[in-house]
Design a protein around this motif. Structure first.
Motif, short mmCIF file in Angstrom:
data_model
loop_
_atom_site.label_atom_id
_atom_site.label_comp_id
_atom_site.label_asym_id
_atom_site.label_seq_id
_atom_site.Cartn_x
_atom_site.Cartn_y
_atom_site.Cartn_z
N PHE A 1 -1.15 -4.17 -8.88
CA PHE A 1 -2.20 -5.12 -8.53
C PHE A 1 -2.15 -6.38 -9.36
CE2 PHE A 1 -3.69 -1.02 -7.05
CZ PHE A 1 -4.13 -1.33 -5.78
N ASN B 1 -10.06 -4.60 1.59
CA ASN B 1 -9.64 -5.95 1.18
C ASN B 1 -9.86 -6.91 2.34
OD1 ASN B 1 -6.87 -4.33 -0.34
ND2 ASN B 1 -8.50 -5.30 -1.50
N ALA C 1 -3.30 9.63 -0.14
CA ALA C 1 -3.40 11.09 -0.25
C ALA C 1 -4.37 11.56 0.84
CB ALA C 1 -3.93 11.45 -1.63
N ALA D 1 -8.69 8.24 -2.03
CA ALA D 1 -7.82 7.44 -1.16
C ALA D 1 -8.59 6.33 -0.45
CB ALA D 1 -7.13 8.34 -0.14
N TYR E 1 0.84 -1.20 0.00
CA TYR E 1 0.00 0.00 0.00
C TYR E 1 0.87 1.24 0.00
CZ TYR E 1 -3.79 -3.16 1.36
OH TYR E 1 -4.71 -4.16 1.39
N TRP F 1 -6.59 8.49 8.54
CA TRP F 1 -5.35 7.82 8.10
C TRP F 1 -4.29 7.84 9.21
CZ3 TRP F 1 -6.38 4.85 4.27
CH2 TRP F 1 -7.33 5.22 3.32
N VAL G 1 -10.63 4.41 -1.93
CA VAL G 1 -10.87 3.37 -2.93
C VAL G 1 -9.56 2.84 -3.51
CG1 VAL G 1 -11.98 2.85 -5.14
CG2 VAL G 1 -13.09 4.42 -3.53
N THR G 2 -8.69 3.78 -3.87
CA THR G 2 -7.47 3.45 -4.62
C THR G 2 -6.60 2.35 -4.00
OG1 THR G 2 -7.44 5.73 -5.40
CG2 THR G 2 -5.44 4.47 -5.71
N PRO G 3 -6.39 2.37 -2.67
CA PRO G 3 -5.43 1.38 -2.14
C PRO G 3 -5.87 -0.06 -2.34
CG PRO G 3 -5.92 3.09 -0.51
CD PRO G 3 -6.89 3.26 -1.63
N TYR G 4 -7.16 -0.27 -2.55
CA TYR G 4 -7.69 -1.63 -2.47
C TYR G 4 -7.80 -2.35 -3.81
CZ TYR G 4 -8.67 0.11 2.18
OH TYR G 4 -8.53 0.63 3.42
N ILE H 1 -11.83 -7.93 -2.87
CA ILE H 1 -12.35 -6.60 -2.60
C ILE H 1 -13.72 -6.77 -1.96
CG2 ILE H 1 -13.30 -6.35 -4.93
CD1 ILE H 1 -11.71 -3.38 -3.93
N LEU I 1 -15.19 0.21 2.02
CA LEU I 1 -14.56 -0.58 0.96
C LEU I 1 -13.18 -0.99 1.45
CD1 LEU I 1 -14.83 -1.50 -2.05
CD2 LEU I 1 -13.58 0.56 -2.64
#
Lengths: 143, 385
Positions: free
Chosen positions: A83, A105, A14, B133, A10, A23, B135-138, A91, A103
């Motif tokens: 990926f 993993n 941002a 951010a 990862y 974060w 969404v993107t990491p996954y 996902i 959302l």
């Protein structure tokens, strides 16, 4: 570290002032959610105001990090290099105990063993520190 | 005061080739404008409203396009709500014409998605900004976002991969009747189920193709359209909606089509049962099933039975995408304009083997963005009298 192979590394997310607490919390190993002090709604993703009543009296709190799989997909093709080497990976939308879905993993398990309703708990991956920020990315593992 | 029945689509054109490596998207739009205006019996000088969206134009897209075409319109609309944009542009053009803000609206789209080798479905879906951010990491691909809706449908309503496959089979049969379609060889349910899985539970043949392409639609008042070259197709009802990751617990099986469809059918004073055919954005097989349910063609949970065994094929209970859709005819990234074009062609008649006999009422529905994350819906009800 079997789970590492199921996910790309990862990158540092941002961030801005609306999302910084989330974060930074992930960097400490905490899943941080927002609650509106006026209407009580718990919201995710974080915003500078309540998306239900537009109040800006928002507090942050640490989620239990527990939830269940609302839905998922096993991604078997992704042309993005980071990926492409991680497929197959899972996902998912996880339904948190506190209400919101996020959302994420699902890792640390056989992708084909994941099912809707499966109990999961949060897990964190620290991301490379930038500008002194110790951030992280939450993902989930079987509970 | 509704514009229902007072506005008409007077000209359409679909770019014929699915592979245009020697063309720019602007050139494709220019050629489509020329041919749709000729279809209507109008010229470029008649156009005073310009509507467009593409995947590559900048924020001032309509201004760039007006410059390219040497147009000086008095009404501009570059609203981009994803692949459904052009269905909504018909509504916007109808409103503008009805309000006297323009007389002839030209809606344009052009793309070289295939020759540019765009990874539309299996690239990552978001950029590097703080909202992305989450969404993107996954590694959420566009396919996987729709796949999560399909997974939920299977869980809640027992939809099967076989039922989804039948959508692809019917659509491919339609494409076999369309000389311009990209994929014309017939396929079976087994072909779909045996094609590789891209993101569970969606197989390769559950996914739309990628092509180059473009299209144009000319909208004007019914009064003006009566004197033009083609028999007018009337705009009877329109609706738009957005669905997204609501605060709380969203229901992924309720999509934007529910709200936009209810509005469009109410404006038209018609119901889904009145429709002779439907053109539905078929980015994936699940999109068709979810759209049919949410537009009200069947109850929640009955979509699987509705689509299986040729239910949405020519001669079935509701022919859907008789041109072969995005699954088999063309998908150049934003497919909404082709939904309008095929509905108009069917209502004019004379399409040969793929003609829905006696078609007089049609609904077009576009989905833009991503089911499962955030998306728009735009519905259009059309008639030929």
């Amino acid at each position: 570290m079997a789970e590492k192979k199921q996910n790309p590394e990862y990158e540092a997310p941002a961030i801005d002032w609306e999302s910084r607490a989330y974060w930074e919390g992930a960097g400490r190993g905490e899943l941080v959610l927002q609650r509106c002090r006026d209407c009580g709604v718990v919201q995710h993703r974080p915003r500078g105001l309540c998306a239900s009543c537009l109040s800006d009296d928002i507090e942050h709190f640490v989620s239990s990090g527990r939830g269940e799989v609302y839905t998922f997909s096993v991604v078997r093709q992704n042309q993005m290099p980071a990926f492409a080497k991680a497929v197959p990976y899972v996902i998912s939308y996880v339904q948190l105990e506190e209400g919101p879905q996020l959302l994420t993993n699902i890792v640390d398990c056989d992708p084909d063993s994941v099912s809707i309703g499966m109990a999961v708990k949060v897990d964190f991956v620290p991301t490379p520190a930038t500008n002194g920020d110790a951030l992280g990315v939450p993902r989930f593992v079987p509970a | 005061m509704s514009f229902s029945g007072k506005i008409a689509i007077a000209g359409v054109h679909e770019y014929e080739s699915r592979w245009a490596p020697d063309k720019t998207s602007f050139q494709i739009m220019g050629e489509c404008a020329r041919d749709a205006l000729a279809d209507a019996g109008l010229g470029l000088s008649d156009v005073d409203g310009l509507f467009c969206a593409t995947m590559t134009m900048g924020a001032m897209g309509p201004v760039q396009l007006a410059e390219y075409l040497n147009l000086k319109p008095r009404y501009l609309d570059g609203s981009n709500i994803g692949g459904s944009s052009f269905v909504s542009h018909v509504a916007h053009a109808a409103g503008a014409i009805h309000a006297g803000l323009c007389d002839v609206g030209l809606i344009l789209y052009g793309s070289t998605a295939a020759s540019d080798a765009m990874a539309i479905g299996t690239g990552n879906s978001s950029g590097k900004d703080p909202s992305a951010a989450f969404v993107t990491p996954y590694g959420a691909t566009l396919v996987s976002s729709y796949a999560m809706v399909a997974q939920r449908y299977m869980h809640e309503y027992g939809v099967t991969s076989e039922q989804l496959a039948d959508i692809a089979v019917s659509t491919r049969h339609h494409a076999s009747l369309n000389p311009h379609a990209k994929m014309r060889n017939p396929i079976t349910r087994e072909d779909v189920l045996e094609s590789r899985v891209i993101a569970d539970p969606l197989h390769l043949l559950d996914c739309c193709i990628i092509s180059d392409g473009g299209g144009a639609v000319v909208v004007t008042s019914l009064e003006r359209a009566k004197d033009l070259r083609q028999k007018p197709v009337l705009v009877r009802g329109t609706g738009e909606a957005v669905a997204h990751r609501e605060i709380g617990a969203p229901d992924l099986t309720t999509i934007a089509a529910k709200q936009s469809g209810e509005q469009a059918f109410a404006m038209a004073g018609l119901t889904p049962a009145d429709m002779d055919l439907a053109t539905i954005y078929d980015s994936f097989t699940i999109t068709v099933l979810a759209t049919l349910e949410n537009l009200g063609f069947c109850k929640k949970g009955e979509g699987g039975a509705f689509v299986e065994n040729g239910g949405i094929g020519l001669g079935g209970r509701l022919p859907v995408n008789p041109d072969g859709g995005g699954l088999s005819s063309n998908h150049s990234g934003m497919r909404g304009i082709f939904l309008v074009i095929e509905a108009v062609r069917q209502l004019r008649g004379g399409l040969g083997a793929r003609q829905v006999e006696g078609a007089s009422l049609a609904v077009a529905h576009g989905t833009g963005g991503m089911l499962g994350q955030m998306h728009s819906g735009a519905t259009l009800v059309l008639s030929n009298s």
